[in-house]
Design an enzyme around this catalytic site. Sequence first.
Site, PDB file in Angstrom:
ATOM      1  N   ASP A  88      19.242  17.632  64.201  1.00 15.82           N
ATOM      2  CA  ASP A  88      20.600  17.449  64.720  1.00 15.82           C
ATOM      3  C   ASP A  88      20.638  16.225  65.621  1.00 15.82           C
ATOM      4  OD1 ASP A  88      23.263  18.181  64.854  1.00 15.82           O
ATOM      5  OD2 ASP A  88      22.992  19.323  66.687  1.00 15.82           O
TER       6      ASP A  88
ATOM      7  N   TYR B  85      23.118  13.238  67.986  1.00 16.73           N
ATOM      8  CA  TYR B  85      23.962  13.202  69.191  1.00 16.73           C
ATOM      9  C   TYR B  85      24.705  11.873  69.115  1.00 16.73           C
ATOM     10  CZ  TYR B  85      24.476  13.966  74.350  1.00 16.73           C
ATOM     11  OH  TYR B  85      24.916  14.203  75.631  1.00 16.73           O
TER      12      TYR B  85
ATOM     13  N   HIS C 246      31.457  12.172  73.050  1.00 14.83           N
ATOM     14  CA  HIS C 246      30.801  13.435  73.390  1.00 14.83           C
ATOM     15  C   HIS C 246      29.663  13.210  74.376  1.00 14.83           C
ATOM     16  CE1 HIS C 246      29.015  17.383  73.057  1.00 14.83           C
ATOM     17  NE2 HIS C 246      27.871  16.850  72.649  1.00 14.83           N
TER      18      HIS C 246
ATOM     19  N   ARG D  69      26.047  15.110  85.008  1.00  9.90           N
ATOM     20  CA  ARG D  69      25.495  14.111  85.938  1.00  9.90           C
ATOM     21  C   ARG D  69      26.637  13.284  86.525  1.00  9.90           C
ATOM     22  NH1 ARG D  69      22.657  13.670  81.232  1.00  9.90           N
ATOM     23  NH2 ARG D  69      23.630  11.668  80.742  1.00  9.90           N
TER      24      ARG D  69
ATOM     25  N   GLU E 121      29.921  23.516  68.380  1.00  6.57           N
ATOM     26  CA  GLU E 121      29.901  22.069  68.227  1.00  6.57           C
ATOM     27  C   GLU E 121      30.364  21.759  66.810  1.00  6.57           C
ATOM     28  OE1 GLU E 121      26.570  20.610  71.472  1.00  6.57           O
ATOM     29  OE2 GLU E 121      26.135  20.353  69.334  1.00  6.57           O
TER      30      GLU E 121
ATOM     31  N   GLU F 155      30.650  19.637  63.740  1.00  6.52           N
ATOM     32  CA  GLU F 155      29.823  18.558  63.226  1.00  6.52           C
ATOM     33  C   GLU F 155      29.992  18.411  61.715  1.00  6.52           C
ATOM     34  OE1 GLU F 155      25.766  18.546  64.409  1.00  6.52           O
ATOM     35  OE2 GLU F 155      26.119  19.562  66.331  1.00  6.52           O
TER      36      GLU F 155
ATOM     37  N   ASP G 287      27.258  23.832  65.099  1.00  4.25           N
ATOM     38  CA  ASP G 287      26.013  23.988  65.848  1.00  4.25           C
ATOM     39  C   ASP G 287      26.297  24.859  67.071  1.00  4.25           C
ATOM     40  OD1 ASP G 287      23.459  23.643  66.923  1.00  4.25           O
ATOM     41  OD2 ASP G 287      24.009  21.788  67.926  1.00  4.25           O
TER      42      ASP G 287
ATOM     43  N   ARG H 145      25.199  27.371  76.304  1.00  2.00           N
ATOM     44  CA  ARG H 145      25.070  26.300  77.295  1.00  2.00           C
ATOM     45  C   ARG H 145      24.258  26.705  78.510  1.00  2.00           C
ATOM     46  NH1 ARG H 145      26.133  22.026  74.156  1.00  2.00           N
ATOM     47  NH2 ARG H 145      28.224  22.107  73.250  1.00  2.00           N
TER      48      ARG H 145
ATOM     49  N   GLN I  56      20.643  26.661  77.409  1.00  2.00           N
ATOM     50  CA  GLN I  56      20.296  25.259  77.182  1.00  2.00           C
ATOM     51  C   GLN I  56      20.076  24.516  78.491  1.00  2.00           C
ATOM     52  OE1 GLN I  56      23.325  23.169  74.995  1.00  2.00           O
ATOM     53  NE2 GLN I  56      22.239  21.220  75.017  1.00  2.00           N
TER      54      GLN I  56
ATOM     55  N   TYR J  21      16.275  22.842  78.853  1.00  2.00           N
ATOM     56  CA  TYR J  21      16.183  21.589  78.097  1.00  2.00           C
ATOM     57  C   TYR J  21      15.349  20.510  78.764  1.00  2.00           C
ATOM     58  CZ  TYR J  21      19.482  18.634  80.744  1.00  2.00           C
ATOM     59  OH  TYR J  21      20.090  17.872  81.696  1.00  2.00           O
TER      60      TYR J  21
ATOM     61  N   LYS K  13      19.947  26.639  71.103  1.00  2.00           N
ATOM     62  CA  LYS K  13      20.523  26.153  69.846  1.00  2.00           C
ATOM     63  C   LYS K  13      20.012  26.913  68.622  1.00  2.00           C
ATOM     64  CE  LYS K  13      22.573  22.174  71.256  1.00  2.00           C
ATOM     65  NZ  LYS K  13      23.931  21.716  70.888  1.00  2.00           N
TER      66      LYS K  13
ATOM     67  N   THR L  76      23.100  28.272  63.177  1.00  2.00           N
ATOM     68  CA  THR L  76      23.856  27.076  62.796  1.00  2.00           C
ATOM     69  C   THR L  76      24.574  27.419  61.503  1.00  2.00           C
ATOM     70  OG1 THR L  76      22.178  25.610  63.750  1.00  2.00           O
ATOM     71  CG2 THR L  76      23.727  24.635  62.185  1.00  2.00           C
TER      72      THR L  76
ATOM     73  N   THR M 108      27.993  16.646  67.844  1.00  2.00           N
ATOM     74  CA  THR M 108      29.392  16.991  68.091  1.00  2.00           C
ATOM     75  C   THR M 108      30.317  15.811  67.838  1.00  2.00           C
ATOM     76  OG1 THR M 108      28.650  18.515  69.795  1.00  2.00           O
ATOM     77  CG2 THR M 108      30.979  17.975  69.778  1.00  2.00           C
TER      78      THR M 108
ATOM     79  N   GLU N 209      33.441  20.571  76.491  1.00  2.00           N
ATOM     80  CA  GLU N 209      34.277  19.428  76.828  1.00  2.00           C
ATOM     81  C   GLU N 209      35.736  19.823  77.038  1.00  2.00           C
ATOM     82  OE1 GLU N 209      33.073  15.798  74.240  1.00  2.00           O
ATOM     83  OE2 GLU N 209      32.395  17.613  73.197  1.00  2.00           O
TER      84      GLU N 209
END
Length: 401
Positions: free
Chosen positions: A116, A118, A123, A132, A187, A189, A221, A225, A228, A232, A241, A245, A332, A346
Amino acid sequence: MTTWVPGAAGSLFDVDNLPYGVFCRAEEDPRVGVRIGDHLLDLAPLVDATSDLHDVLRAGSLNPLMSRGREVHRRLRERVSRLLTDESERPTVGPHLVPLTGVTLRMPFEVADYVDFYASLDHASNVGRIFRPDQEPLLPNWRHLPVGYHGRAGTVVASGTPVVRPRGQRRGEDGPTYGPSGRLDIEAELGFVVGTPSALGTSVAVGDFADHVFGVSGLNDWSARDIQAWEYVPLGPFLGKSFATSISHWVTPLEALDAAWVDLPGQDPRPLDYLAPDDARGLDIAVEIALNGVVVSRPAYRSMYWSPAQMLAHMTVNGASLRTGDLFGSGTISGPDRNQRGSFLELSWGGAEPFGKEILGRGRTFLEDGDEVVLRYTAPGTGGGRIALGEVVGRIEPAQG
């Protein structure tokens, strides 16, 4: 060309689409079919027993067909198109058209490996700002390579398969806690399905994308969260994840998307030469995300930063081989506007800004037990109208154990 199949002409599954799937009827083994309108064409009886496709079309997955290569796929598609547009073929072909209501659709192919990516700038920027807020939203490598991770092939499931809320570790005030995910997400996709393999130690150039990729499928996907976020660092997604799927029952062949290729929005700085930015193109595919029957977002795949061919080139540049049935997701699909975001993370800005109150009756953040999510996809067809990629459906069931 106009098809003689009742109700198919002018539909989203007209003769310029013809996606492949695997189906079965009562007390029969699964085999390969093609969708036309609201019918499925059983291909096996239309192939002579001496044909090299005789056993391929009687297989319980698309893998044997996908492995045969681009020229075989082209010839088969041409023949099916002729059978469905030539009125003189109707007496022969008609008995092998089956209403979709009379079949059970199966997982379309056996997944070999699952990767997968990104690949959406919007996104990745949104996620960076959410997690962040005091730093640059994109990490230094993001504009130089298609970031990705290896997923779990064994938990890729067909549309309609229930999704059980996963359990796992989450970050707590005094250390980790364990229990059902409270921040279950989607997600939206696209999935790209490999047909022709490559040799170990070689790489696939951007320009060779169509020689290896058989077709495209819708993909969700599912993402926990909270699990994750705790796991992660430093190696990336894992249990947040790998629980599920979902993909469509249908794989749309690349030839059906000939009218959908568009220029990329632009890549700055210029990627390294093996990513061939001058040859890389995107796809004009519109996506709808429906929650419990209400459309909550409409992302556009044409806004993606990295192209499908660049993802494949990067995936193999180190000599990693491709296998028939390999699946790689786009990551995504999100656009610059709020109503184009491809995840609930989001849409709710990390859970801080509930979405959809006006259309859903109350604001929502993450998925609740009993929620049903449907992803729908359309693209320009070669016949001048639009075609649909198969939808992806999933309903959330309570955690077990």
